[in-house]
Design a protein around this motif. Structure first.
Motif, PDB file in Angstrom:
ATOM      1  N   GLY A 111       0.808  -1.215   0.000  1.00  0.00           N
ATOM      2  CA  GLY A 111       0.000   0.000   0.000  1.00  0.00           C
ATOM      3  C   GLY A 111       0.842   1.266   0.000  1.00  0.00           C
ATOM      4  N   LYS A 112       2.155   1.111   0.030  1.00  0.00           N
ATOM      5  CA  LYS A 112       3.048   2.275   0.069  1.00  0.00           C
ATOM      6  C   LYS A 112       2.882   3.165  -1.173  1.00  0.00           C
ATOM      7  N   ALA A 113       2.815   2.552  -2.351  1.00  0.00           N
ATOM      8  CA  ALA A 113       2.668   3.324  -3.592  1.00  0.00           C
ATOM      9  C   ALA A 113       1.306   4.011  -3.650  1.00  0.00           C
ATOM     10  N   THR A 114       0.288   3.345  -3.127  1.00  0.00           N
ATOM     11  CA  THR A 114      -1.048   3.940  -3.100  1.00  0.00           C
ATOM     12  C   THR A 114      -1.056   5.145  -2.168  1.00  0.00           C
ATOM     13  N   LYS A 115      -0.421   5.025  -1.013  1.00  0.00           N
ATOM     14  CA  LYS A 115      -0.328   6.156  -0.080  1.00  0.00           C
ATOM     15  C   LYS A 115       0.427   7.318  -0.708  1.00  0.00           C
ATOM     16  N   SER A 116       1.476   7.014  -1.449  1.00  0.00           N
ATOM     17  CA  SER A 116       2.255   8.052  -2.122  1.00  0.00           C
ATOM     18  C   SER A 116       1.410   8.764  -3.180  1.00  0.00           C
ATOM     19  N   LEU A 117       0.613   7.989  -3.928  1.00  0.00           N
ATOM     20  CA  LEU A 117      -0.261   8.577  -4.941  1.00  0.00           C
ATOM     21  C   LEU A 117      -1.321   9.468  -4.278  1.00  0.00           C
ATOM     22  N   ILE A 118      -1.871   9.023  -3.173  1.00  0.00           N
ATOM     23  CA  ILE A 118      -2.852   9.839  -2.442  1.00  0.00           C
ATOM     24  C   ILE A 118      -2.206  11.152  -1.997  1.00  0.00           C
ATOM     25  N   LYS A 119      -0.990  11.061  -1.501  1.00  0.00           N
ATOM     26  CA  LYS A 119      -0.271  12.265  -1.062  1.00  0.00           C
ATOM     27  C   LYS A 119      -0.085  13.235  -2.226  1.00  0.00           C
ATOM     28  N   ASP A 120       0.319  12.704  -3.397  1.00  0.00           N
ATOM     29  CA  ASP A 120       0.468  13.549  -4.586  1.00  0.00           C
ATOM     30  C   ASP A 120      -0.860  14.196  -4.970  1.00  0.00           C
ATOM     31  N   LEU A 121      -1.939  13.424  -4.898  1.00  0.00           N
ATOM     32  CA  LEU A 121      -3.257  13.964  -5.252  1.00  0.00           C
ATOM     33  C   LEU A 121      -3.697  15.042  -4.268  1.00  0.00           C
ATOM     34  N   LEU A 133     -10.378  25.830  -9.009  1.00  0.00           N
ATOM     35  CA  LEU A 133     -10.765  24.904 -10.078  1.00  0.00           C
ATOM     36  C   LEU A 133     -11.621  23.802  -9.447  1.00  0.00           C
ATOM     37  N   VAL A 134     -12.861  24.129  -9.200  1.00  0.00           N
ATOM     38  CA  VAL A 134     -13.767  23.288  -8.422  1.00  0.00           C
ATOM     39  C   VAL A 134     -14.017  21.928  -9.071  1.00  0.00           C
ATOM     40  N   ASP A 135     -14.257  21.899 -10.375  1.00  0.00           N
ATOM     41  CA  ASP A 135     -14.521  20.620 -11.042  1.00  0.00           C
ATOM     42  C   ASP A 135     -13.326  19.672 -10.906  1.00  0.00           C
ATOM     43  N   GLY A 136     -12.133  20.202 -11.076  1.00  0.00           N
ATOM     44  CA  GLY A 136     -10.927  19.389 -10.902  1.00  0.00           C
ATOM     45  C   GLY A 136     -10.782  18.885  -9.482  1.00  0.00           C
ATOM     46  N   MET A 137     -11.089  19.741  -8.502  1.00  0.00           N
ATOM     47  CA  MET A 137     -11.031  19.330  -7.089  1.00  0.00           C
ATOM     48  C   MET A 137     -11.971  18.166  -6.822  1.00  0.00           C
ATOM     49  N   LYS A 138     -13.156  18.230  -7.387  1.00  0.00           N
ATOM     50  CA  LYS A 138     -14.136  17.156  -7.186  1.00  0.00           C
ATOM     51  C   LYS A 138     -13.633  15.838  -7.782  1.00  0.00           C
ATOM     52  N   LEU A 139     -13.064  15.907  -8.988  1.00  0.00           N
ATOM     53  CA  LEU A 139     -12.526  14.698  -9.618  1.00  0.00           C
ATOM     54  C   LEU A 139     -11.375  14.105  -8.786  1.00  0.00           C
ATOM     55  N   ILE A 140     -10.521  14.975  -8.321  1.00  0.00           N
ATOM     56  CA  ILE A 140      -9.379  14.506  -7.519  1.00  0.00           C
ATOM     57  C   ILE A 140      -9.884  13.872  -6.227  1.00  0.00           C
ATOM     58  N   GLN A 141     -10.838  14.502  -5.560  1.00  0.00           N
ATOM     59  CA  GLN A 141     -11.348  13.951  -4.305  1.00  0.00           C
ATOM     60  C   GLN A 141     -12.026  12.599  -4.540  1.00  0.00           C
ATOM     61  N   LYS A 142     -12.734  12.477  -5.643  1.00  0.00           N
ATOM     62  CA  LYS A 142     -13.371  11.196  -5.976  1.00  0.00           C
ATOM     63  C   LYS A 142     -12.317  10.100  -6.112  1.00  0.00           C
ATOM     64  N   ASP A 143     -11.202  10.405  -6.800  1.00  0.00           N
ATOM     65  CA  ASP A 143     -10.140   9.421  -6.962  1.00  0.00           C
ATOM     66  C   ASP A 143      -9.414   9.136  -5.642  1.00  0.00           C
ATOM     67  N   ILE A 144      -9.262  10.152  -4.806  1.00  0.00           N
ATOM     68  CA  ILE A 144      -8.664   9.934  -3.480  1.00  0.00           C
ATOM     69  C   ILE A 144      -9.531   8.976  -2.676  1.00  0.00           C
ATOM     70  N   ASP A 145     -10.845   9.185  -2.724  1.00  0.00           N
ATOM     71  CA  ASP A 145     -11.762   8.300  -1.993  1.00  0.00           C
ATOM     72  C   ASP A 145     -11.627   6.850  -2.471  1.00  0.00           C
ATOM     73  N   ILE A 146     -11.519   6.673  -3.786  1.00  0.00           N
ATOM     74  CA  ILE A 146     -11.363   5.324  -4.346  1.00  0.00           C
ATOM     75  C   ILE A 146     -10.049   4.705  -3.866  1.00  0.00           C
ATOM     76  N   LEU A 147      -8.980   5.477  -3.904  1.00  0.00           N
ATOM     77  CA  LEU A 147      -7.673   4.977  -3.476  1.00  0.00           C
ATOM     78  C   LEU A 147      -7.655   4.657  -1.975  1.00  0.00           C
ATOM     79  N   GLU A 148      -8.314   5.495  -1.171  1.00  0.00           N
ATOM     80  CA  GLU A 148      -8.372   5.216   0.269  1.00  0.00           C
ATOM     81  C   GLU A 148      -9.161   3.953   0.536  1.00  0.00           C
ATOM     82  N   ASN A 149     -10.187   3.710  -0.272  1.00  0.00           N
ATOM     83  CA  ASN A 149     -10.929   2.466  -0.153  1.00  0.00           C
ATOM     84  C   ASN A 149     -10.035   1.289  -0.533  1.00  0.00           C
ATOM     85  N   ASP A 150      -9.187   1.451  -1.572  1.00  0.00           N
ATOM     86  CA  ASP A 150      -8.240   0.409  -1.962  1.00  0.00           C
ATOM     87  C   ASP A 150      -7.266   0.104  -0.824  1.00  0.00           C
TER      88      ASP A 150
END
Length: 156
Positions: A111-121, A133-150
């Motif tokens: 999970g180290k690489a996933t944590k690193s990707l979350i940090k970058d996001l 850039l609200v739309d971009g923030m929403k997309l990023i948060q959606k992907d962060i949520d998916i990664l945190e679930n992973d």
């Protein structure tokens, strides 16, 4: 010199030692050159100052700008990489590769690489927030949520 054009044993030993010494120096120079090239390439991937993202973060930010349709996609990753290189001075090939696989994590058994990707996001999301850039923030948060679930699957 020995008999005729044949060197004496002492001369032959001296020449052999000299050749070995020169060969060892050549090998050291090659190794040093390779290390210097690595350092030069490493410096290109690191931020130049504290307000600048890594190559990965720059590529991810551009990816989310495209995804949020703030910049509609009409070009290839190579064209995008050239544009980013123009703006940032970053290494073209490194950016192009990152654009091609923005979420690349490699083998991630801990999970180290996933944590690193979350940090970058999270870093990118903060920049999108400051630029409103609200739309971009929403997309990023959606992907962060998916990664945190992973990440939960690594804890099981």
């Amino acid at each position: 010199m020995g008999i005729g054009n044949v060197p004496s044993l002492d001369e032959w030993i001296r020449r052999s030692k000299q050749k070995e010494k020169e060969q060892l120096q050549d090998e050291r120079v090659e190794a040093l050159t390779a290390e210097l090239e690595k350092l030069a390439n490493t410096d290109k991937t690191k931020p130049k100052n504290t307000n600048q993202g890594t190559n990965k973060q720059v590529a991810l930010a551009f990816y989310y700008l495209r995804e949020a349709e703030n910049f509609k996609r009409t070009a290839s990753n190579s064209a995008d990489a050239r544009f980013i290189q123009f703006l940032t001075g970053r290494d073209f090939d490194e950016i192009r590769k990152r654009l091609g696989q923005p979420y690349k994590r490699g083998e991630d058994k801990t999970g180290k690489a996933t944590k690193s990707l979350i940090k970058d996001l999270e870093v990118i999301k903060a920049q999108f927030k400051s630029a409103e850039l609200v739309d971009g923030m929403k997309l990023i948060q959606k992907d962060i949520d998916i990664l945190e679930n992973d990440l939960k699957s690594f804890d099981e």
